[in-house]
Design a protein around this motif. Sequence first.
Motif, PDB file in Angstrom:
ATOM      1  N   ARG A   1      33.466  46.518  99.590  1.00 53.67           N
ATOM      2  CA  ARG A   1      33.549  47.163  97.909  1.00 53.67           C
ATOM      3  C   ARG A   1      34.777  46.285  97.228  1.00 53.67           C
TER       4      ARG A   1
ATOM      5  N   ARG B   1      40.340  49.290  87.739  1.00 55.52           N
ATOM      6  CA  ARG B   1      41.024  50.963  88.264  1.00 55.52           C
ATOM      7  C   ARG B   1      40.984  51.463  89.418  1.00 55.52           C
ATOM      8  N   GLU B   2      39.366  51.400  90.047  1.00 59.79           N
ATOM      9  CA  GLU B   2      38.314  52.229  91.295  1.00 59.79           C
ATOM     10  C   GLU B   2      39.311  50.749  91.823  1.00 59.79           C
TER      11      GLU B   2
ATOM     12  N   PRO C   1      32.418  48.412  90.597  1.00 60.92           N
ATOM     13  CA  PRO C   1      33.478  48.786  91.144  1.00 60.92           C
ATOM     14  C   PRO C   1      34.432  48.131  89.501  1.00 60.92           C
TER      15      PRO C   1
END
Length: 236
Positions: A151, A70-71, A67
């Motif tokens: 995440r 930006r993500e 990751p």
Amino acid sequence: MQEEEIHAVLTRVLLAGRLPGGLKLGEHHLAEIFGVSRERVRKVLHRLGAERLLDMVRNRGAFTLAPDLREGHVVYEARRILESGMAAHLAANLTPAQIERLRRHVEAEAEALRCGDQATWQRLSAEFHYLLAELTGNPLVQRHAQELISRTLMLVKRYETSAGSACGCDEHRAIFRALAARERGKAVKAMTTHLSLVETRLRPTLCEPVGPSVEDVVTEELARHQAGVVPLAEAG
Ligand SMILES: [Zn+2]
């Protein structure tokens, strides 16, 4: 070992964010670790790819998700949307026993911080969010929250500015106080502010952190699985 079990072990490894991003998971290597055929491992890797827990790259194989910041913004935004909704729901629905459970959790976080037990504190501060999801009693909310939180854990491991800067203890306490007082608006605001602050604490790093090897992490999780340490509810 059956596909289901291999899938459970690898899912736990990937969701815990214990491997660095962009790392190749070799079929041959995993087949050796699990003592099964490469075909069986390949099936599991494809399934994990379909579940978006891995990147399957054509002709190159399976890689851990990498990751970027930006993500990361999109993920934090998703967390703000989902978790502020959780906070609103919980402010209206928490039972006294659940409030007590939350209070003990926040106190344990503060205690770990006071003792300088960084590892425990980091674990507990991530679990605070898992616990809120669990307390909604909604399995879909729980599943989506878990995916989003995992995440961001990967992001925190890569980009946090100093060790343990992820979740502010006082911010968790503010969320808890608002929930315990059943102040819906305050709880939503405290959660949104908290997740925004966590995001601002992430900074790009110049070099890749050195992570543990696939073998170490998978073998450790496999041993836990075989020893039956994994609670049944989490095993799937
Ligand atoms: Zn937090």
